[in-house]
Design a protein around this motif. Structure first.
Motif, short mmCIF file in Angstrom:
data_model
loop_
_atom_site.label_atom_id
_atom_site.label_comp_id
_atom_site.label_asym_id
_atom_site.label_seq_id
_atom_site.Cartn_x
_atom_site.Cartn_y
_atom_site.Cartn_z
N SER A 190 2.50 -2.74 7.93
CA SER A 190 1.08 -2.95 8.21
C SER A 190 0.35 -1.62 8.36
CB SER A 190 0.89 -3.80 9.47
OG SER A 190 1.44 -3.16 10.59
N GLN A 245 -0.08 -0.21 4.77
CA GLN A 245 -1.13 -0.90 4.04
C GLN A 245 -2.50 -0.46 4.52
OE1 GLN A 245 -0.22 -5.04 4.54
NE2 GLN A 245 1.20 -5.06 2.82
N ALA A 246 -2.67 -0.25 5.82
CA ALA A 246 -3.95 0.17 6.37
C ALA A 246 -4.30 1.58 5.91
CB ALA A 246 -3.92 0.11 7.89
N THR A 250 -3.49 2.88 2.97
CA THR A 250 -3.48 2.95 1.52
C THR A 250 -4.88 3.26 0.99
OG1 THR A 250 -1.69 1.37 1.44
CG2 THR A 250 -2.88 1.72 -0.58
N GLN A 292 -10.36 3.39 1.31
CA GLN A 292 -9.32 2.56 1.89
C GLN A 292 -9.31 1.22 1.17
OE1 GLN A 292 -7.23 3.26 4.58
NE2 GLN A 292 -7.99 5.33 4.77
N ALA A 334 -7.24 -1.51 2.08
CA ALA A 334 -6.71 -2.59 2.90
C ALA A 334 -7.74 -3.71 2.99
CB ALA A 334 -6.37 -2.08 4.29
N ARG A 390 -1.70 -3.03 -6.52
CA ARG A 390 -0.63 -2.10 -6.18
C ARG A 390 0.43 -2.23 -7.25
NH1 ARG A 390 1.21 -2.30 -0.14
NH2 ARG A 390 1.23 -0.06 -0.33
N SER A 422 -2.08 2.55 -5.73
CA SER A 422 -3.04 1.52 -5.31
C SER A 422 -4.41 1.84 -5.92
CB SER A 422 -3.18 1.51 -3.79
OG SER A 422 -1.97 1.17 -3.19
#
Length: 59
Positions: A4, A7-8, A10, A18, A20, A26, A37
């Motif tokens: 998590s 992902q935040a 990314t 960002q 997310a 991806r 991403s």
């Protein structure tokens, strides 16, 4: 780093925002397998991207 948190953190490899919670893509780099991403906007506009590890470029 947990999934998590990763992902935040990314970011779109094309524009740097960002990704997310967005309709992002991806995928693995076709050359070296690094995770890439991209945000929905850059995908829709077919903006170029460059792999941060090997320099592979694609649309």
């Amino acid at each position: 780093m947990s999934d998590s948190q990763q992902q935040a953190a990314t970011q779109c490899v094309s524009c740097g925002i960002q990704v997310a919670g967005m309709n992002a893509a991806r995928f693995d780099c076709p050359e070296c397998g690094t995770n890439i991403s991209r945000c929905a906007k850059c995908r829709k506009q077919s903006n170029l991207y460059e792999c941060p590890d090997c320099g592979f470029r694609g649309p």
